[in-house]
Scaffold this motif. Structure first.
Motif, PDB file in Angstrom:
ATOM      1  N   PHE A  73      33.063  35.741  44.204  1.00  0.00           N
ATOM      2  CA  PHE A  73      34.260  34.909  44.278  1.00  0.00           C
ATOM      3  C   PHE A  73      33.860  33.694  45.109  1.00  0.00           C
ATOM      4  N   ALA A  74      34.008  32.485  44.547  1.00  0.00           N
ATOM      5  CA  ALA A  74      33.477  31.265  45.178  1.00  0.00           C
ATOM      6  C   ALA A  74      34.567  30.402  45.800  1.00  0.00           C
ATOM      7  N   TYR A  75      34.157  29.675  46.856  1.00  0.00           N
ATOM      8  CA  TYR A  75      35.038  28.754  47.581  1.00  0.00           C
ATOM      9  C   TYR A  75      34.328  27.405  47.703  1.00  0.00           C
ATOM     10  N   PHE A  76      34.949  26.352  47.224  1.00  0.00           N
ATOM     11  CA  PHE A  76      34.463  24.980  47.386  1.00  0.00           C
ATOM     12  C   PHE A  76      35.367  24.342  48.434  1.00  0.00           C
ATOM     13  N   ARG A  77      34.818  24.019  49.601  1.00  0.00           N
ATOM     14  CA  ARG A  77      35.623  23.539  50.710  1.00  0.00           C
ATOM     15  C   ARG A  77      35.447  22.042  50.910  1.00  0.00           C
ATOM     16  N   SER A  79      34.934  20.187  53.321  1.00  0.00           N
ATOM     17  CA  SER A  79      33.847  19.750  54.205  1.00  0.00           C
ATOM     18  C   SER A  79      32.492  19.714  53.491  1.00  0.00           C
ATOM     19  N   GLY A  80      32.450  20.189  52.229  1.00  0.00           N
ATOM     20  CA  GLY A  80      31.199  20.201  51.474  1.00  0.00           C
ATOM     21  C   GLY A  80      30.500  21.548  51.479  1.00  0.00           C
ATOM     22  N   LEU A  81      31.101  22.540  52.124  1.00  0.00           N
ATOM     23  CA  LEU A  81      30.530  23.883  52.149  1.00  0.00           C
ATOM     24  C   LEU A  81      30.916  24.627  50.865  1.00  0.00           C
ATOM     25  N   LEU A  82      29.920  25.169  50.195  1.00  0.00           N
ATOM     26  CA  LEU A  82      30.117  26.077  49.076  1.00  0.00           C
ATOM     27  C   LEU A  82      29.782  27.461  49.605  1.00  0.00           C
ATOM     28  N   HIS A  83      30.739  28.360  49.561  1.00  0.00           N
ATOM     29  CA  HIS A  83      30.589  29.706  50.113  1.00  0.00           C
ATOM     30  C   HIS A  83      31.016  30.695  49.041  1.00  0.00           C
ATOM     31  N   VAL A  84      30.283  31.796  48.928  1.00  0.00           N
ATOM     32  CA  VAL A  84      30.604  32.810  47.931  1.00  0.00           C
ATOM     33  C   VAL A  84      30.648  34.176  48.590  1.00  0.00           C
ATOM     34  N   ASP A  85      31.683  34.945  48.281  1.00  0.00           N
ATOM     35  CA  ASP A  85      31.709  36.357  48.632  1.00  0.00           C
ATOM     36  C   ASP A  85      31.114  37.107  47.459  1.00  0.00           C
ATOM     37  N   VAL A  86      29.959  37.751  47.636  1.00  0.00           N
ATOM     38  CA  VAL A  86      29.464  38.664  46.617  1.00  0.00           C
ATOM     39  C   VAL A  86      30.412  39.857  46.661  1.00  0.00           C
ATOM     40  N   SER A  87      30.893  40.267  45.500  1.00  0.00           N
ATOM     41  CA  SER A  87      31.983  41.244  45.452  1.00  0.00           C
ATOM     42  C   SER A  87      32.002  41.969  44.116  1.00  0.00           C
ATOM     43  N   THR A  88      32.891  42.942  44.037  1.00  0.00           N
ATOM     44  CA  THR A  88      33.186  43.493  42.730  1.00  0.00           C
ATOM     45  C   THR A  88      33.830  42.376  41.908  1.00  0.00           C
ATOM     46  N   GLN A  89      33.860  42.554  40.618  1.00  0.00           N
ATOM     47  CA  GLN A  89      34.447  41.538  39.739  1.00  0.00           C
ATOM     48  C   GLN A  89      35.919  41.307  40.106  1.00  0.00           C
ATOM     49  N   PRO A  90      36.329  40.064  40.359  1.00  0.00           N
ATOM     50  CA  PRO A  90      37.735  39.800  40.634  1.00  0.00           C
ATOM     51  C   PRO A  90      38.600  40.145  39.406  1.00  0.00           C
ATOM     52  N   VAL A  91      39.720  40.822  39.661  1.00  0.00           N
ATOM     53  CA  VAL A  91      40.625  41.228  38.587  1.00  0.00           C
ATOM     54  C   VAL A  91      42.065  40.899  38.970  1.00  0.00           C
ATOM     55  N   LEU A  92      42.871  40.633  37.964  1.00  0.00           N
ATOM     56  CA  LEU A  92      44.295  40.397  38.166  1.00  0.00           C
ATOM     57  C   LEU A  92      45.013  41.731  38.052  1.00  0.00           C
ATOM     58  N   ILE A  93      45.694  42.123  39.140  1.00  0.00           N
ATOM     59  CA  ILE A  93      46.461  43.361  39.173  1.00  0.00           C
ATOM     60  C   ILE A  93      47.889  42.978  39.520  1.00  0.00           C
ATOM     61  N   GLY A  94      48.765  43.008  38.544  1.00  0.00           N
ATOM     62  CA  GLY A  94      50.147  42.583  38.780  1.00  0.00           C
ATOM     63  C   GLY A  94      50.183  41.116  39.147  1.00  0.00           C
ATOM     64  N   ALA A  95      50.692  40.815  40.353  1.00  0.00           N
ATOM     65  CA  ALA A  95      50.804  39.429  40.816  1.00  0.00           C
ATOM     66  C   ALA A  95      49.660  39.032  41.744  1.00  0.00           C
ATOM     67  N   GLU A  96      48.626  39.894  41.846  1.00  0.00           N
ATOM     68  CA  GLU A  96      47.518  39.609  42.762  1.00  0.00           C
ATOM     69  C   GLU A  96      46.174  39.626  42.054  1.00  0.00           C
ATOM     70  N   TRP A  97      45.338  38.686  42.413  1.00  0.00           N
ATOM     71  CA  TRP A  97      43.919  38.756  42.076  1.00  0.00           C
ATOM     72  C   TRP A  97      43.284  39.534  43.218  1.00  0.00           C
ATOM     73  N   ALA A  98      42.391  40.467  42.908  1.00  0.00           N
ATOM     74  CA  ALA A  98      41.791  41.294  43.950  1.00  0.00           C
ATOM     75  C   ALA A  98      40.303  41.492  43.691  1.00  0.00           C
ATOM     76  N   PHE A  99      39.558  41.624  44.779  1.00  0.00           N
ATOM     77  CA  PHE A  99      38.136  41.958  44.706  1.00  0.00           C
ATOM     78  C   PHE A  99      37.748  42.674  45.986  1.00  0.00           C
ATOM     79  N   GLU A 100      36.653  43.464  45.907  1.00  0.00           N
ATOM     80  CA  GLU A 100      36.133  44.176  47.064  1.00  0.00           C
ATOM     81  C   GLU A 100      34.852  43.492  47.529  1.00  0.00           C
ATOM     82  N   ASP A 101      34.854  43.087  48.782  1.00  0.00           N
ATOM     83  CA  ASP A 101      33.728  42.383  49.377  1.00  0.00           C
ATOM     84  C   ASP A 101      32.525  43.320  49.484  1.00  0.00           C
TER      85      ASP A 101
END
Length: 185
Positions: A73-77, A79-101
């Protein structure tokens, strides 16, 4: 524009929740935007700003990407920082996107430095049984692949994510601070 929720889970317990405006779904995945000064809530109810510049400091604008088929799951900030959480595949569950870090955090700083943090945390989680052999192998492969893509400027890590961030900031949407009826974890 209606916001959605994103939940990052930590093993064995713990989670964080924030809101984001869905921007688009394209060949790379689903894009979200969290304006500066939006709030993040952990599973104890403690609040801080999303994409903080440092502990206790204000947060910055961030565009996030949930890939169609990646272990991250990636974050483009702003300030120019690109940060990624390596995680389980993000999935939509009801009204939430969820992933396990899965602990590893590949990054590319604004100065072009590329690396991955928290190899020791992955090793400890694997040794304690919180991360399976298959998850460890997938996490390591994802981190190495992401570092290579960052170095090469491969899309969406070249211009696409940064263009999405600039366009999202131009929308001038208000910070997201309401967690509605979302549970703590």
């Amino acid at each position: 524009m209606k916001a959605t929720y994103i939940r990052k889970r930590k093993r064995p317990t713990g989670s964080g929740l924030w809101s984001a405006y869905p921007l688009a779904t394209d060949a790379f995945g689903t894009w979200f935007y969290t304006p500066a000064h939006s709030l993040y809530r952990d599973n104890t109810g403690e609040l801080c700003e999303v994409a903080q510049l440092g502990p206790g400091q204000p947060g910055e604008h961030s565009v996030q990407l949930a890939p169609h088929d990646g272990w991250w799951f990636a974050y483009f900030r702003q300030s120019g920082l690109l940060h990624v959480d390596v995680s389980t595949q993000p999935v939509l569950i009801g009204a939430e996107w969820a992933f396990e870090d899965l602990e590893l955090d590949p990054f590319r700083r604004a100065d072009g430095i590329v690396g991955t943090e928290d190899w020791d945390e992955l090793a400890a989680a694997h040794a304690s049984g919180l991360v399976t052999d298959a998850e460890r192998d997938a996490a390591e492969q994802a981190a190495r692949s992401l570092e290579q893509q960052f170095t090469e400027g491969a899309e969406p890590f070249g211009h696409v994510g940064w263009d999405r961030l600039a366009a999202a900031i131009d929308l001038d949407l208000p910070p997201l601070t309401n967690f509605g009826d979302r549970p703590l974890s």
